[in-house]
Enzyme design. Structure first.
Site, PDB file in Angstrom:
ATOM      1  NE  ARG A 138      -2.891  -4.309  -1.154  1.00 10.32           N
ATOM      2  CZ  ARG A 138      -2.128  -4.859  -0.382  1.00 10.32           C
ATOM      3  NH1 ARG A 138      -0.960  -5.004  -0.545  1.00 10.32           N
ATOM      4  NH2 ARG A 138      -2.664  -5.760   0.526  1.00 10.32           N
ATOM      5  CE  LYS A 145      -7.461  -1.881   5.186  1.00  7.01           C
ATOM      6  NZ  LYS A 145      -8.008  -1.756   3.842  1.00  7.01           N
ATOM      7  CE1 TYR A 163      -5.818  -4.396  -3.865  1.00  6.70           C
ATOM      8  CE2 TYR A 163      -7.035  -6.022  -2.337  1.00  6.70           C
ATOM      9  CZ  TYR A 163      -6.622  -4.779  -2.593  1.00  6.70           C
ATOM     10  OH  TYR A 163      -6.514  -3.702  -1.701  1.00  6.70           O
ATOM     11  CG  HIS A 185      -4.804 -10.025   0.839  1.00  7.07           C
ATOM     12  ND1 HIS A 185      -5.215  -9.983  -0.851  1.00  7.07           N
ATOM     13  CD2 HIS A 185      -4.970  -8.922   1.049  1.00  7.07           C
ATOM     14  CE1 HIS A 185      -5.198  -8.652  -1.014  1.00  7.07           C
ATOM     15  NE2 HIS A 185      -5.128  -8.013  -0.047  1.00  7.07           N
ATOM     16  NE  ARG A 217      -3.725  -2.254   2.682  1.00  8.36           N
ATOM     17  CZ  ARG A 217      -3.401  -3.686   2.981  1.00  8.36           C
ATOM     18  NH1 ARG A 217      -1.867  -3.415   3.559  1.00  8.36           N
ATOM     19  NH2 ARG A 217      -4.147  -4.553   2.963  1.00  8.36           N
ATOM     20  CG  HIS A 250      -4.988   1.199  -3.415  1.00 13.24           C
ATOM     21  ND1 HIS A 250      -4.334   0.648  -2.234  1.00 13.24           N
ATOM     22  CD2 HIS A 250      -6.094   0.072  -3.482  1.00 13.24           C
ATOM     23  CE1 HIS A 250      -4.727  -0.560  -1.865  1.00 13.24           C
ATOM     24  NE2 HIS A 250      -5.733  -0.980  -2.562  1.00 13.24           N
TER      25      HIS A 250
END
Length: 368
Positions: free
Chosen positions: A327, A240, A356, A347, A217, A324
């Site tokens: 990503r 995050k 994604y 993840h 990120r 972003h």
């Protein structure tokens, strides 16, 4: 008539006491059903206390069966504490979960809006219709993502309130989550290359290289420091989620001819700095060597992207790909070259990674 057999999960409990578990957060709580009125009473998550309450209630029922007069008389009023009162308790529940700082900030602002919306309403007086009307306001305003987030938070608020005995049911359960249509376009490899060529600042090129190689990120990329490179790995602690990754500096994207180790070396220049991405010269209040602000990087990326799109004669619509989106592009490129995109992105579930990897129709499909 013989009573209905008990659920296997409740055989260790006295009659009329039931155990329930919230599948979302694993919280177990107990409820008591009055066999006369069929009303359900929340008894919280303390098993011993719930059993004691249930046994006492069952003995009272055996000693004095309800008469016709007692059935006709109104039920006793239960004190209904207000929504803001429970939110004060709920904030401590969130604090105990040890969530990330960004998640806590988001929840803080959402709770402020909820308190303003429900004001001094009693917890037990808030109905499914009240919740549905509140959420529909966001949907009508084109903020389906916000409606979805608010519903999730409200659901958890009332679930925790049930576990503490503040309410007997969760009015959010019957509502439907808003359908969120993703509008932002995906970033294609062609547009990435063109945007890279249009980047005017060396730090933007380095930031784009790190983004496409690491798949991290924006905030994490801007926080990379040179000492994060240890024994041939770039160590990343995602702000995050707290996920801890070690990305080999030998990672190479053949389609772009980029190697992570070489990019890190290019980040070392004549300017002394702790961070990989930094100002190369003093501009106004920004001194050479200081880290870049996230908004500055996004703004410059958008400007380079727009120039690139104009040269490619591309219509990016109302929601062009942001910084972003690199990503997602990184996940797709690494997956094509045989790497595990889920591990790269950090993840916990493959479902999130699949989101994604979805090109949203931006990629061509080759037919042999």
């Amino acid at each position: 008539m013989a009573p209905r057999p008990r659920n296997p999960g409740s055989k260790d409990l006295p009659p009329n006491l039931y155990r329930k578990t919230d599948k979302r957060n694993g919280v177990t709580y107990y409820t008591y059903r009055d066999p006369v009125s069929n009303r359900m009473f929340g008894l919280g998550s303390d098993k011993a206390k719930a059993i004691s309450e249930a046994v006492t209630a069952n003995m009272a029922l055996q000693q004095a069966l309800p008469t016709l007069a007692s059935k006709i008389s109104p039920e006793p009023t239960v004190k209904d504490r207000t929504f803001p009162e429970w939110v004060d308790e709920y904030r401590q529940v969130l604090a105990d979960r040890e969530l990330s700082a960004s998640t806590m900030r988001t929840n803080h602002y959402m709770l402020i809006r909820l308190v303003a919306a429900f004001d001094d309403r009693g917890m037990r007086s808030i109905t499914t219709m009240d919740i549905a009307d509140f959420l529909s306001g966001f949907v009508k305003a084109g903020k389906s993502q916000m409606a979805k987030g608010m519903r999730s938070l409200l659901r958890d608020i009332f679930m925790e309130a049930m576990a503490r005995g503040w309410v007997d049911s969760n009015p959010v359960e019957a509502t439907r989550a808003a359908r969120v249509k993703v509008k932002r376009q995906r970033l294609t490899l062609e547009l990435w290359k063109a945007t890279y060529e249009e980047a005017k600042h060396p730090w933007l090129k380095r930031a784009m290289e790190l983004a496409i190689l690491t798949g991290q990120r924006r905030e994490d990329i801007l926080s990379f420091v040179f000492k994060d490179e240890v024994d041939g790995f770039l160590q990343v602690v995602q702000a995050k989620t707290g996920a801890r990754l070690r990305i080999s500096t030998s990672v190479t994207l053949e389609c772009l001819g980029l190697n992570l180790g070489e990019v890190i070396r290019r980040c070392r220049d004549r300017v002394i700095s702790k961070t990989l991405i930094h100002h190369h010269r003093t501009v106004a209040r920004a001194k050479a060597g200081t880290p870049l602000k996230p908004d500055t990087v996004s703004k410059e990326f958008a400007a380079a992207r727009d120039r690139a799109a104009a040269k490619l004669n591309l219509d990016l619509g109302d929601s062009p790909p942001s910084f972003h989106e690199q990503r997602s592009l990184a996940a797709r490129l690494h997956e094509e070259e045989g790497r595990d995109a889920q591990r790269l992105l950090g993840h916990r579930t493959a479902k999130m990674t699949d989101m994604y990897l979805d090109s949203r129709g931006s990629a061509w499909i080759d037919v042999a």
